[in-house]
Design a protein around this motif. Structure first.
Motif, short mmCIF file in Angstrom:
data_model
loop_
_atom_site.label_atom_id
_atom_site.label_comp_id
_atom_site.label_asym_id
_atom_site.label_seq_id
_atom_site.Cartn_x
_atom_site.Cartn_y
_atom_site.Cartn_z
N LYS A 4 -13.70 -7.65 -5.31
CA LYS A 4 -13.79 -8.05 -3.91
C LYS A 4 -13.16 -9.42 -3.70
O LYS A 4 -13.51 -10.38 -4.37
N LEU A 5 -12.23 -9.49 -2.77
CA LEU A 5 -11.48 -10.71 -2.50
C LEU A 5 -11.81 -11.20 -1.10
O LEU A 5 -11.64 -10.45 -0.13
N ALA A 44 -12.63 -14.55 -5.56
CA ALA A 44 -12.80 -13.17 -5.99
C ALA A 44 -14.18 -12.95 -6.58
O ALA A 44 -14.84 -13.89 -7.03
N LYS A 55 0.46 -8.93 -2.99
CA LYS A 55 -0.55 -8.52 -3.97
C LYS A 55 -0.67 -9.49 -5.14
O LYS A 55 -1.54 -9.33 -5.99
N ASP A 63 0.84 -1.19 0.00
CA ASP A 63 0.00 0.00 0.00
C ASP A 63 0.88 1.25 0.00
O ASP A 63 1.94 1.29 0.65
N ARG A 98 -8.26 5.78 -2.96
CA ARG A 98 -8.90 4.68 -3.69
C ARG A 98 -10.17 5.11 -4.41
O ARG A 98 -10.43 4.70 -5.53
N HIS A 120 -1.59 -12.95 -6.97
CA HIS A 120 -2.56 -14.02 -6.80
C HIS A 120 -2.22 -15.17 -7.73
O HIS A 120 -2.20 -15.00 -8.95
N GLU A 126 -13.23 -4.24 5.32
CA GLU A 126 -11.84 -4.71 5.40
C GLU A 126 -11.27 -4.68 6.81
O GLU A 126 -10.31 -5.40 7.09
N VAL A 172 -10.63 -7.95 1.05
CA VAL A 172 -9.87 -6.93 0.35
C VAL A 172 -10.69 -6.48 -0.86
O VAL A 172 -11.15 -7.32 -1.64
N ASN A 173 -10.88 -5.18 -0.99
CA ASN A 173 -11.53 -4.64 -2.17
C ASN A 173 -10.44 -4.18 -3.13
O ASN A 173 -9.93 -3.06 -3.03
N ASP A 174 -10.07 -5.08 -4.01
CA ASP A 174 -8.96 -4.84 -4.94
C ASP A 174 -9.49 -4.15 -6.19
O ASP A 174 -10.44 -4.63 -6.81
#
Length: 679
Positions: A303-304, A357, A340, A51, A449, A342, A414, A296-298
């Protein structure tokens, strides 16, 4: 790499800020061959601190997950934040692992956060390992640090390796006992830990007494060692230098050979719909039970939902249910995480940590399962600190109200210690967190974000109302407007409950004087009054309401009439029952330099605080423990910074509610302008 549950090790790296957890995380990935070059916190190149705010500040804000293959094991690592401001994700991670590795800065020793994390790991019944980092720092007295760890956390804390040559290497003292170290006999350390391990297992003890340690096979030692960890009979101490890599492979060997796998650790309590504890087995052939411990809102993946599998096997393209939702979702993609990055995988077995996801319905603490008929199962909730710091928000630019609502909603998904409240009567949106820094970071994330900027101001303090006595109330609601009328009459009594008991509604109506169909309407009216308050506009709690009499009309009685009658009868009773306003009292812990103790304790005393005690830490730092009204601490961050030159740290946690002083209650009541319906 193909592996089974027996090969998995789940470890959370936790501890005080600055202990070197993220650097150790990098070193473990490097030693396991997952990354070719070890990243740096200073350069912002680590796998976990991805981040932009983490890079800018040089410390972790959220948790990061990665896996390391080593020996015969597949090791899931979770790097956690050290600052108490970001404790929510850290405690969430504890619900997904068997082992907490508490990292200690060798130069600073036992710090404020070290104690708190050790307590929480013990409370969660995790195996604990103390990892002493930065052992190559000049001028260390590591022998004294071991003594301090044993004095603070118990004699079950024992080194399993020892540093040598000024921290340039470590020597194993569990499987081997020859060699010279900087501060202790390796043979003596070997014997102490062996005695600690064998005394808890009768079979191993018998073999040891009969034949000596040479007859103990590795599996017997593993079983006894794992049992010691599970029962808190042993807390290993490991020495590392994450920066140079010294002791890092030795830590991985410890994990591979001796730490508990998911079938061996203490299972967390799962509860059914009746809150009865049920057994969950780490069996890949059973039906699936998994717990979502991180959201996690990637912006790229969506959304993860990150989960720990407790039972059964999750396969790609399988169907899963969320909680008691009868509509399943398809596991279109199943991921393993590395920061980060996957990596898509085919399946996740018991003990695995994986992610799905783009499932909008998934949420923190959701239970995933594959049985349509499964009862509502949930993991016993983690005890999170209560977020006590608040800010009222409004969008800086008009027309962004909906965007603001969506953004703070995603942030709240989160972080379980970031809460959102909407106060209709004030048209006010309030966010709450663990500190002013916590809220500052969350609002910066919202800006970066979601491109939402806000204006803020202090919210109302979360006062509550209750009653100190018993009383009866009555109201007759009668309205005639030409057509069908409205009629309902209610008699009820109120009485106080124990603090924190909430609200009870009791139906004591006899003889059908109020038909049962109208009792829910009466309760609804009472609950409306509970929410709106009676004397100062704050929610009412800890009250039992008993409806015992009333009247109805066969034609004119309607639900709306009994809602109004119930509400006003309740307010009538509360007004006679010695109503009082309660204020939140918080536990305050302030860590400061010793030179500032007088100023800080004097400042707290001026805020109606009660000093509960002090603790001395290494390095001349003092922790002051106190209880104080939250209303008195609105400007405390600024005051503490001024008193300590920016070196003070503090945390708040809700303790209880207690009555405000009479002058404060009078002031609150006079300031409230109640809005009571005329109907």
């Amino acid at each position: 790499m193909s592996y089974t549950t027996e090969n998995i090790r789940n470890i959370a790296l936790a501890g005080h800020a600055g202990a070197g957890k993220t650097t150790l995380f990098e070193a473990l990935l490097h030693a396991g061959g997952v990354i070719q070059n070890q990243g740096s916190v200073e350069r912002g190149t680590t796998q976990s601190d991805t981040d932009e705010q983490e890079k800018a500040r040089g410390h972790s804000i959220d948790t990061a997950i990665a896996s390391v293959p080593f020996g015969s094991s597949h090791i899931h690592l979770i790097d956690t934040a050290g600052y108490a401001d970001f404790r929510g994700p850290t405690l969430s991670a504890f619900a997904a692992v068997e082992t907490a590795a508490i990292v200690v800065n060798a130069g600073n020793g036992i710090e404020y956060g070290t104690r708190r994390i050790m307590e929480r790991a013990s409370e969660r019944r995790l195996a604990r390992v103390l990892v002493v980092n930065k052992i190559d720092t000049d001028g260390l007295q590591l022998g004294a640090l071991v003594d301090a760890l044993r004095e603070e956390f118990g004699t079950q804390c024992l080194p399993v390796n020892l540093p040598a040559d000024g921290g340039k290497r470590v020597l194993d003292c569990f499987f081997h006992s020859e060699g010279a170290t900087d501060f202790s006999s390796l043979g003596e350390a070997h014997q102490r830990i062996l005695d600690q391990v064998v005394e808890i297992n009768e079979t191993v003890m018998g073999h040891y007494l009969d034949s000596g340690e040479e007859e103990l096979n590795p599996q017997e030692l593993h079983n006894a060692f794992e049992q010691c960890l599970r029962e808190g009979h042993l807390v290993p101490i490991c020495f590392v230098s994450a920066r140079t890599g010294v002791g890092v492979k030795e830590f991985l060997e410890l994990a591979d050979r001796l730490l508990p796998n998911p079938a061996e650790g203490n299972p967390p309590p799962f509860l059914n719909g009746d809150d009865e504890e049920i057994t969950v087995n780490a069996d890949p052939a059973q039906h699936v039970i998994a717990d979502v411990f991180k959201i996690v809102n990637d912006p790229f993946v969506g959304k993860l939902g990150i989960f720990r599998v407790w039972q059964g096997t999750i396969r790609r393209d399988s169907q899963l249910y969320i909680d008691d939702n009868k509509k399943p979702f398809k596991v279109g993609h199943l991921f393993r995480l590395r920061g980060k990055t996957h990596e898509e995988i085919e399946q996740a077995v018991p003990g695995d940590i994986a992610a799905v996801a783009k499932v909008e319905e998934i949420h923190f603490d959701a239970v995933l399962h594959d049985s349509r008929d499964e009862d509502r199962i949930h993991l016993a909730p983690v005890r999170f600190p209560q977020p006590m710091f608040g800010l009222a928000l409004e969008p800086r630019h008009k027309g962004q109200e909906q965007k603001l609502s969506q953004a703070i909603g995603r942030l709240a998904e989160e972080d379980p210690c970031f809460r959102v409240e909407h106060h209709k009567e004030l048209n006010e949106t309030v966010v709450r967190g663990l500190s002013d820094l916590h809220l500052k970071i969350m609002l910066e994330r919202m800006r970066d974000r979601y491109s939402v900027e806000v204006n803020t101001h202090p919210p109302r303090i979360a006062y509550r109302e209750t009653i100190a006595g018993h009383a009866e109330g009555h109201h007759r609601h009668k309205k005639q407007t030409g057509g069908a009328g409205q009629f309902g009459e209610v008699f009820l009594r109120v009485e106080p409950l124990d603090r924190g008991a909430g609200f009870e509604f009791v139906d004591a109506v006899k003889g059908g004087v109020i038909p049962g169909q109208f009792l829910p309407a009466i309760e609804k009216g009472v609950r409306q009054a509970l929410e709106a308050g009676a004397i100062a506009g704050y929610p009412i709690q800890d009250v039992r309401v008993t409806v015992y009499d009333g009247k109805y009309h066969p034609v004119d009685s309607k639900e709306v009439a009994f809602i109004s009658a119930g509400k006003k009868a309740f307010l009538d009773a509360v007004g006679k029952a010695r109503p009082i306003v309660l204020e939140p009292i918080v536990d305050v812990e302030v860590a400061i330099p010793e030179a500032n103790v007088g100023d800080v304790t004097g400042g707290l005393a001026g805020k109606r605080a009660r000093i509960m005690g002090t603790d001395a830490l290494r390095g001349g730092e003092i922790v002051i423990k106190a209880q104080a009204p939250l209303a008195e601490l609105t400007d405390y961050p600024t005051e503490l910074k001024a008193m300590t030159g920016g070196r003070g740290r503090y945390s708040l946690d809700l303790s209880h509610y207690e009555p405000v002083p009479p002058p404060v209650q009078k002031q609150l009541a006079e300031a409230w302008k109640p809005h009571v319906d005329d109907d």
